[in-house]
Design an enzyme around this catalytic site. Structure first.
Site, PDB file in Angstrom:
ATOM      1  N   ARG A  50     -44.055 -54.097  15.732  1.00  0.00           N
ATOM      2  CA  ARG A  50     -44.222 -54.227  14.288  1.00  0.00           C
ATOM      3  C   ARG A  50     -44.745 -52.902  13.723  1.00  0.00           C
ATOM      4  O   ARG A  50     -45.554 -52.224  14.374  1.00  0.00           O
ATOM      5  CB  ARG A  50     -45.235 -55.322  13.948  1.00  0.00           C
ATOM      6  N   HIS A  55     -34.801 -52.029  12.619  1.00  0.00           N
ATOM      7  CA  HIS A  55     -35.310 -53.332  13.080  1.00  0.00           C
ATOM      8  C   HIS A  55     -34.181 -54.153  13.748  1.00  0.00           C
ATOM      9  O   HIS A  55     -33.865 -55.272  13.320  1.00  0.00           O
ATOM     10  CB  HIS A  55     -35.928 -54.123  11.907  1.00  0.00           C
TER      11      HIS A  55
HETATM   12  C1  OXD Z   1     -38.373 -60.933  15.852  1.00  0.00           C
HETATM   13  C2  OXD Z   1     -37.863 -59.637  15.388  1.00  0.00           C
HETATM   14  O1  OXD Z   1     -39.555 -61.234  15.642  1.00  0.00           O
HETATM   15  O2  OXD Z   1     -36.644 -59.400  15.495  1.00  0.00           O
HETATM   16  O3  OXD Z   1     -37.594 -61.690  16.447  1.00  0.00           O
HETATM   17  O4  OXD Z   1     -38.623 -58.815  14.889  1.00  0.00           O
END
Ligand code: OXD
Length: 311
Positions: A226, A274
């Protein structure tokens, strides 16, 4: 039990609805364009939903994330405190994550981040060859994902160590450190650092000026977890001062990464949007459907999240 399917960003959300209907045509699946009576909705299937919507669902009991992460749901204050939240744990996603980490680790081991920089200068220079067994890859987070990735890196021949926040036993037998006290000792050894932590209050901004400074000179960062784990200005400083040799980043404090963000212009930072582990709606629909059936039968769903831990 009516199920509202909500996504603000997923490109293939129709596919989910099609698959779920194919598994069980009796599911009462609704979309935000045509939700019917909102008082019927007891279950939500979501990725990055808009918090405001939850205020309109008086009978919500269960929220199923379409991804492995649930921070996008924890950040919705309007989800009732007693609602259950579950996430996806899918082998396909673990494998994608391992591929992503392996890609980054191979890049650093073969000095490609330096060659990316030299290319911008039309500079022909060979770096000294590295040996992968001499490189230590550190994996931050040894949960479902981290442990799988750590094992894959080890199987490839890297020397792998791990760190986890709590003292509980990890899902891997690689040697590991735990707790804030042991974090410096771990970081000092990591030529390549892979972040696979959940985002919680304990792990937010864990990669900052102080912790990045502990990494060996020339270390390389891989972050498919993240954006909230990284202080982006501190990372940029560490890269521009050449303390770090570069980074492979899939996640950012703000997504989409703004056009004016300085990361775009840094040749040793590689950016992906992402996509490190994208949920496969075909395999994941099976477990989501199973959870809907469990909820319908008054049972607890699989892969339930402990909201006190935040993952
Ligand atoms: C998830 C992502 O949490 O792709 O699956 O970030």
């Amino acid at each position: 039990m009516a199920i509202l399917c909500l996504s603000t960003v997923l490109p293939n959300f129709d596919q989910w609805i099609k698959n779920l209907h194919a598994i069980d045509p009796t599911f009462d699946l609704r979309t935000i364009d045509n939700p019917g009576d909102l008082a019927d909705i007891t279950t939500v299937l979501a990725w990055k939903p808009d918090d405001e919507l939850f205020k309109k669902l008086p009978n919500l009991k269960f929220v199923q994330s379409t991804g492995m992460g649930i921070d996008h749901l924890v950040e919705c204050p309007s989800i009732p405190k007693n609602a259950l939240i579950a996430r996806i744990i899918d082998h396909d996603m673990r494998e994608q994550m391992a591929e992503y980490a392996l890609y980054g680790a191979l890049k650093a081991y073969r000095n490609i981040q330096y060659y990316n920089q030299y290319q911008t200068e039309a500079y022909w220079k060979m770096k000294r060859r590295l040996f992968k067994e001499d490189l230590t890859v550190g994996v931050l987070g040894l949960g479902e994902l981290g442990a799988y990735v750590a094992n894959a890196l080890k199987d490839y021949g890297f020397n792998v160590i791990g760190w986890k926040n709590s003292a509980s036993k990890p899902h891997s037998d690689i040697s590991y450190y735990h707790g804030q006290d042991q974090l410096p000792e771990f970081l000092k050894q990591c030529d390549i650092l892979v972040c696979l932590l959940p985002l919680t209050e304990d792990t937010r901004n864990i990669l900052n000026k102080e912790t990045l400074a502990l990494l060996p000179e020339g270390a390389y960062l891989i972050n498919p977890a993240r954006g909230g784990h990284v202080n982006e200005q501190d990372l940029l400083n560490a890269i521009q001062s050449k303390h770090l040799s570069g980074a492979l980043l899939d996640v950012f404090q703000t997504e989409p990464l703004p056009k004016e963000h300085p990361f775009w212009n840094e040749p040793t930072i590689e950016i992906t949007p992402h996509v490190a582990a994208m949920t496969n709606p075909i395999t994941a629909s099976q477990q989501v459907a199973e959870n809907f059936k469990l909820i319908r039968a008054g049972k607890l769903p699989n892969n339930l999240v402990d909201l006190n831990r935040g993952y």
